[in-house]
Write an enzyme that holds these catalytic residues in place. Structure first.
Site, PDB file in Angstrom:
ATOM      1  N   THR A 132      -6.173   6.828  -1.808  1.00 13.83           N
ATOM      2  CA  THR A 132      -5.385   7.769  -1.021  1.00 13.83           C
ATOM      3  C   THR A 132      -5.891   9.182  -1.262  1.00 13.83           C
ATOM      4  O   THR A 132      -6.362   9.482  -2.357  1.00 13.83           O
ATOM      5  CB  THR A 132      -3.911   7.674  -1.498  1.00 13.83           C
ATOM      6  OG1 THR A 132      -3.413   6.436  -1.049  1.00 13.83           O
ATOM      7  CG2 THR A 132      -3.049   8.791  -0.977  1.00 13.83           C
ATOM      8  N   ARG A 160       3.362  -3.289   6.306  1.00  7.91           N
ATOM      9  CA  ARG A 160       3.665  -2.748   4.965  1.00  7.91           C
ATOM     10  C   ARG A 160       3.545  -1.217   4.977  1.00  7.91           C
ATOM     11  O   ARG A 160       2.616  -0.656   5.539  1.00  7.91           O
ATOM     12  CB  ARG A 160       2.689  -3.355   3.957  1.00  7.91           C
ATOM     13  CG  ARG A 160       2.902  -2.893   2.506  1.00  7.91           C
ATOM     14  CD  ARG A 160       2.000  -1.755   2.147  1.00  7.91           C
ATOM     15  NE  ARG A 160       2.147  -1.359   0.748  1.00  7.91           N
ATOM     16  CZ  ARG A 160       1.641  -0.252   0.234  1.00  7.91           C
ATOM     17  NH1 ARG A 160       0.963   0.578   0.996  1.00  7.91           N
ATOM     18  NH2 ARG A 160       1.802   0.054  -1.029  1.00  7.91           N
ATOM     19  N   VAL A 161       4.499  -0.555   4.359  1.00 13.68           N
ATOM     20  CA  VAL A 161       4.465   0.909   4.227  1.00 13.68           C
ATOM     21  C   VAL A 161       4.550   1.240   2.740  1.00 13.68           C
ATOM     22  O   VAL A 161       5.341   0.632   2.013  1.00 13.68           O
ATOM     23  CB  VAL A 161       5.657   1.550   4.987  1.00 13.68           C
ATOM     24  CG1 VAL A 161       5.759   3.034   4.688  1.00 13.68           C
ATOM     25  CG2 VAL A 161       5.515   1.329   6.493  1.00 13.68           C
ATOM     26  N   GLY A 162       3.746   2.194   2.283  1.00 16.14           N
ATOM     27  CA  GLY A 162       3.749   2.560   0.865  1.00 16.14           C
ATOM     28  C   GLY A 162       4.581   3.794   0.581  1.00 16.14           C
ATOM     29  O   GLY A 162       5.475   4.164   1.351  1.00 16.14           O
ATOM     30  N   ASP A 163       4.266   4.443  -0.528  1.00  9.96           N
ATOM     31  CA  ASP A 163       5.028   5.623  -0.955  1.00  9.96           C
ATOM     32  C   ASP A 163       4.622   6.899  -0.224  1.00  9.96           C
ATOM     33  O   ASP A 163       5.399   7.855  -0.152  1.00  9.96           O
ATOM     34  CB  ASP A 163       4.803   5.866  -2.457  1.00  9.96           C
ATOM     35  CG  ASP A 163       3.324   6.095  -2.754  1.00  9.96           C
ATOM     36  OD1 ASP A 163       2.517   5.172  -2.493  1.00  9.96           O
ATOM     37  OD2 ASP A 163       2.957   7.199  -3.199  1.00  9.96           O
ATOM     38  N   THR A 183      -0.793   9.062  -5.999  1.00  5.28           N
ATOM     39  CA  THR A 183      -1.614   7.948  -5.530  1.00  5.28           C
ATOM     40  C   THR A 183      -1.343   6.767  -6.457  1.00  5.28           C
ATOM     41  O   THR A 183      -0.792   6.932  -7.537  1.00  5.28           O
ATOM     42  CB  THR A 183      -3.111   8.314  -5.507  1.00  5.28           C
ATOM     43  OG1 THR A 183      -3.847   7.185  -5.020  1.00  5.28           O
ATOM     44  CG2 THR A 183      -3.630   8.682  -6.878  1.00  5.28           C
ATOM     45  N   GLY A 184      -1.707   5.568  -6.023  1.00  2.00           N
ATOM     46  CA  GLY A 184      -1.489   4.380  -6.848  1.00  2.00           C
ATOM     47  C   GLY A 184      -0.740   3.325  -6.066  1.00  2.00           C
ATOM     48  O   GLY A 184      -0.660   3.385  -4.835  1.00  2.00           O
ATOM     49  N   GLY A 186       2.037   1.906  -4.343  1.00  2.00           N
ATOM     50  CA  GLY A 186       3.242   2.501  -3.773  1.00  2.00           C
ATOM     51  C   GLY A 186       4.525   1.775  -4.136  1.00  2.00           C
ATOM     52  O   GLY A 186       5.586   2.396  -4.255  1.00  2.00           O
TER      53      GLY A 186
END
Ligand code: ASP
Length: 266
Positions: A132, A160-163, A183-184, A186
């Site tokens: 990211t 899928r949705v991350g942070d 980053t990382g 989520g």
């Protein structure tokens, strides 16, 4: 610290656009594909003066998700737009389309080239697990801003949705506390609402380093498989770049001399 009067928000957008455009990172042109073969991108941006924020999730077909997030912030009454509706907004404002998705080498090509199990390949895979892009900026007016843009994580179910598009989880900016870009993985970052947790700790008197260290410690001790890295800046220009992943490429610049760039920070 940006000294020439450019607003922090524009600098965050500009820097992230540059990284999205490069195709080198998991964002914009270089975004990963979800398991159905489609790139769906997430991004958010926030400014710390009046706490305005904008975000998109599951955006398809555009080069600069960060600019679409900024449009959500500036042109709508909302904070987060998803899927085809985020795409409609980008089309309405005629943002640049992602006409030629970046061609990445397929596993088969790597095997043929004898690289499948090589040391370099193993290292490359470790280094590019989370890619990211993000930025935090303090301008000469004392305004903070933060942003992040991503193509997600490996092996994502479609949708899928991350942070990264979640304000408070992946990104947060408040002139009275600090600016954070995460980053990382989520799934861990969002459960601890990490960006907001870090700025809350700074507000309570911790330095960016202490706030970041203790939040990352909580991630690895409380969330199974939790992995993250963060860019953190406080209203006085003190900053922390920290990660519990092996690598995190990042740079910082205080407005003088050359920027410092490295792929690991302690
Ligand atoms: N945090 C991003 C996500 O979970 C991935 C990354 O940082 O590379 O979508």
């Amino acid at each position: 610290m940006v000294r020439d009067g450019q607003a922090a928000l524009r600098v965050v957008e500009g820097m992230i656009c540059h990284l999205e455009q490069s195709g080198l990172f998991n964002a914009g042109l270089g975004s990963r594909k979800q398991l159905d073969g489609v790139q769906r991108m997430d991004a958010s941006i926030m400014e710390g003066y009046s706490l305005q924020a904008g975000a998109v999730a599951g955006l398809e077909g555009f080069c600069h998700p960060i600019s679409v997030a900024k449009l959500v912030m500036e042109e709508t009454d909302h904070v987060l737009l998803v899927g085809q509706y985020a795409t409609h907004l980008a089309r309405h404002f005629k943002l640049e389309k992602n006409a030629a998705p970046k061609k990445t080498l397929k596993r088969k090509d790597l095997k043929l080239a004898g690289l499948g199990k090589s040391k370099s390949m193993r290292l490359f895979k470790k280094m590019t697990q989370y890619d990211t892009v993000g930025a935090v900026v303090l301008d000469s007016f004392g305004n903070l801003a933060a942003g992040a843009s991503t193509g997600g994580v490996p092996m994502m179910l479609p949708g899928r949705v991350g942070d990264s598009p979640l304000i408070g989880a992946g990104v947060f900016a408040d002139n009275t506390a600090g600016a954070v870009s995460m980053t990382g993985l989520g799934e861990g970052i969002m459960r601890l609402v990490m960006a907001k947790q870090i700025t809350d700790l700074i507000k309570s008197g911790k330095s960016p380093k202490q706030a970041t260290q203790s939040t990352l410690k909580e991630l690895v001790t409380r969330i199974k498989g939790g992995q993250a890295g963060c860019l953190v800046l406080d209203p006085d220009g003190r900053f922390a770049i920290k990660h519990v992943t092996k690598w995190m490429s990042a740079g910082h610049w205080n407005g003088k001399g050359k920027p410092v760039v490295a792929d690991r920070f302690s």
